[in-house]
Design a protein around this motif. Structure first.
Motif, PDB file in Angstrom:
ATOM      1  N   PRO A 135       0.828  -1.211   0.000  1.00  0.00           N
ATOM      2  CA  PRO A 135       0.000   0.000   0.000  1.00  0.00           C
ATOM      3  C   PRO A 135       0.859   1.257   0.000  1.00  0.00           C
ATOM      4  CG  PRO A 135      -0.006  -0.998   2.175  1.00  0.00           C
ATOM      5  CD  PRO A 135       0.703  -1.962   1.276  1.00  0.00           C
ATOM      6  N   GLU A 136       0.382   2.272  -0.686  1.00  0.00           N
ATOM      7  CA  GLU A 136       1.102   3.543  -0.740  1.00  0.00           C
ATOM      8  C   GLU A 136       0.794   4.424   0.470  1.00  0.00           C
ATOM      9  OE1 GLU A 136       0.200   5.424  -4.404  1.00  0.00           O
ATOM     10  OE2 GLU A 136       1.132   3.866  -5.649  1.00  0.00           O
ATOM     11  N   ARG A 137      -0.378   4.235   1.088  1.00  0.00           N
ATOM     12  CA  ARG A 137      -0.758   5.007   2.275  1.00  0.00           C
ATOM     13  C   ARG A 137      -1.196   4.045   3.372  1.00  0.00           C
ATOM     14  NH1 ARG A 137      -3.127   8.375  -1.763  1.00  0.00           N
ATOM     15  NH2 ARG A 137      -2.153  10.428  -1.864  1.00  0.00           N
ATOM     16  N   LEU A 138      -0.885   4.391   4.614  1.00  0.00           N
ATOM     17  CA  LEU A 138      -1.249   3.579   5.761  1.00  0.00           C
ATOM     18  C   LEU A 138      -2.061   4.402   6.754  1.00  0.00           C
ATOM     19  CD1 LEU A 138       2.213   1.882   6.481  1.00  0.00           C
ATOM     20  CD2 LEU A 138       0.264   0.847   5.318  1.00  0.00           C
ATOM     21  N   THR A 139      -2.982   3.722   7.444  1.00  0.00           N
ATOM     22  CA  THR A 139      -3.646   4.374   8.568  1.00  0.00           C
ATOM     23  C   THR A 139      -2.667   4.422   9.734  1.00  0.00           C
ATOM     24  OG1 THR A 139      -4.516   2.316   9.488  1.00  0.00           O
ATOM     25  CG2 THR A 139      -5.846   3.403   7.788  1.00  0.00           C
ATOM     26  N   SER A 140      -2.990   5.185  10.743  1.00  0.00           N
ATOM     27  CA  SER A 140      -2.096   5.294  11.899  1.00  0.00           C
ATOM     28  C   SER A 140      -1.924   3.942  12.590  1.00  0.00           C
ATOM     29  CB  SER A 140      -2.634   6.327  12.891  1.00  0.00           C
ATOM     30  OG  SER A 140      -3.960   5.973  13.306  1.00  0.00           O
ATOM     31  N   ARG A 142       1.586   1.871  12.934  1.00  0.00           N
ATOM     32  CA  ARG A 142       2.101   1.462  14.245  1.00  0.00           C
ATOM     33  C   ARG A 142       2.519  -0.017  14.227  1.00  0.00           C
ATOM     34  NH1 ARG A 142       0.589  -1.251  18.493  1.00  0.00           N
ATOM     35  NH2 ARG A 142      -1.441  -1.754  17.572  1.00  0.00           N
ATOM     36  N   ILE A 143       1.677  -0.842  13.610  1.00  0.00           N
ATOM     37  CA  ILE A 143       1.978  -2.280  13.570  1.00  0.00           C
ATOM     38  C   ILE A 143       3.200  -2.557  12.697  1.00  0.00           C
ATOM     39  CG2 ILE A 143       1.096  -4.521  12.809  1.00  0.00           C
ATOM     40  CD1 ILE A 143      -1.688  -3.555  13.554  1.00  0.00           C
ATOM     41  N   ILE A 144       3.288  -1.880  11.581  1.00  0.00           N
ATOM     42  CA  ILE A 144       4.423  -2.091  10.687  1.00  0.00           C
ATOM     43  C   ILE A 144       5.723  -1.634  11.346  1.00  0.00           C
ATOM     44  CG2 ILE A 144       5.448  -1.439   8.465  1.00  0.00           C
ATOM     45  CD1 ILE A 144       3.187  -3.430   8.212  1.00  0.00           C
ATOM     46  N   ARG A 145       5.660  -0.519  12.072  1.00  0.00           N
ATOM     47  CA  ARG A 145       6.861  -0.049  12.770  1.00  0.00           C
ATOM     48  C   ARG A 145       7.301  -1.049  13.835  1.00  0.00           C
ATOM     49  NH1 ARG A 145       8.663   4.913  11.677  1.00  0.00           N
ATOM     50  NH2 ARG A 145       7.294   6.331  10.517  1.00  0.00           N
TER      51      ARG A 145
END
Length: 380
Positions: free
Chosen positions: A338-343, A347-350
């Motif tokens: 995805p090019e954009r992520l929700t907050s 957080r989960i990806i970080r």
């Protein structure tokens, strides 16, 4: 592919007429109608026709003589991409009316023997679904039909044509000629009746003496499963009626299989790309994948699949022409980022990035499971 001159069996300094005669001889040797559908003969027929098309054109021939086949790239398919349907059209263009296409295979008229109608050709568009299932297509063709007004005789009122008084119905004239070598007799088509053996004094006004009128005709074309644009069908006795009561010619149907934006054809297999989310690729999933017939089939995606991996669905490709085998559907899995992520997603990806290992230089299928297990633990 062999040298063009070798294919046509001519010397490199051969003239245009010699090249044309040589092509006719070699093409007839490999013509599909004489080789019972042999794929090897079809391929050679295509090659010799490509050679002829280049050597008959002074500019293309000069480029070929100087640079070889590489010098013809982009020249309308020459140097690569010359199709069988192109070869068939070239042959019919230059020899299809040489006493009628059928004369090449023994159907030329002598005297007042009826002339078979000229063969026609048409293009039939097909879809990949048609290739998968086979198809029956109804098409409209403009053909020459027998004239009702004269019954196909070409004579006003339907009377019979009169025997030619010059050749006495034989269609041939014997001429005595002299040369420096002496006197000899030659045989040629009669100049008065043009080799037909008959003459018409009062032409039918509807067909102007030809015995035929143009009309639309609907025919049924049955296409077997597994065809490609390299194939063609011959409908015997479905073409033009011959002049003044002659038998019908044929219709040659050139098949044109159109592409499908969903699939790429690879022989009898079909390739389809399906996007996956990062989570689906990581944990595994079940997907509905489109089939060429318009439906879907379910594909199980294993956990830890890598982007670009392929899942094979047996028997969902295209059938082999005149065979029992059917190709497969190759599902190429592509991980979508995805090019954009929700907050929350960010957080989960970080958090995942903090615990994940560095990407290996080379994917090891045997050791991949441990990495994805750690991913699932972090996301859990």
């Amino acid at each position: 592919m062999a040298d063009y001159y070798e294919l046509l069996r001519v010397a490199r300094d051969a003239g245009q007429e010699e090249i044309k005669k040589a092509y006719r001889k070699v093409a007839l040797e490999y013509h599909p109608d004489r080789n019972a559908g042999s794929r090897e003969a079809e391929e050679r027929f295509k090659e010799v026709t490509e050679a002829y098309e280049v050597l008959r054109d002074p500019q293309k021939r000069a480029r070929y003589d100087r640079y070889g086949r590489e010098g013809l790239r982009g020249q309308g398919g020459f140097g690569g991409g010359f199709e069988f349907s192109d070869a068939l059209e070239v042959f019919m263009r230059d020899f299809g009316n040489f006493g009628g296409f059928e004369s090449l295979f023994g159907g030329r008229r002598t005297g007042n023997r009826p002339v078979r109608g000229k063969s026609l050709r048409l293009r039939l568009p097909l879809t990949l679904k048609d290739v998968r299932t086979g198809a029956s297509k109804k098409v409209r063709v403009a053909v020459l039909e027998g004239c009702d007004s004269c019954g196909g005789t070409g004579v006003k009122g339907g009377a019979s044509a009169m025997p030619c008084g010059t050749c006495r119905g034989s269609g041939e004239e014997r001429r005595v000629e002299r040369s420096v070598f002496g006197q000899f007799v030659s045989v040629a088509p009669c100049r008065r009746c043009r080799g037909e053996g008959t003459v018409i004094a009062d032409y039918c006004p509807e067909c102007n003496g030809d015995g035929r009128v143009r009309a639309d005709r609907h025919i049924r074309v049955n296409v077997p499963a597994g065809v490609s644009s390299e194939n063609y069908l011959t409908l015997r006795g479905e073409g033009n009626v011959g002049p003044r009561g002659g038998p019908r010619g044929d219709i040659v149907v050139l098949l044109e299989v159109s592409g499908d934006e969903r699939f790429r054809r690879d022989g009898d297999d079909l390739v389809v790309e399906v996007p996956l989310t990062f989570g689906q690729a990581t944990l595994g999933t079940s997907l509905e994948v489109p089939t060429v017939e318009g439906g879907t089939t379910r594909v199980e995606v294993p956990a830890g699949v890598q982007s670009g991996e392929v899942v094979r669905v047996k028997g969902e490709g295209l059938p082999e022409l005149n065979g029992r085998r059917c190709g497969d559907l190759l599902v190429r899995l592509v991980v979508w980022i995805p090019e954009r992520l929700t907050s929350e997603q960010e957080r989960i990806i970080r958090r995942l990035r903090e615990v994940e290992d560095s990407a290996p230089e080379k994917i090891d299928p045997g050791g991949r499971r441990g990495f994805w297990s750690r991913v699932r633990e972090a996301l859990g």
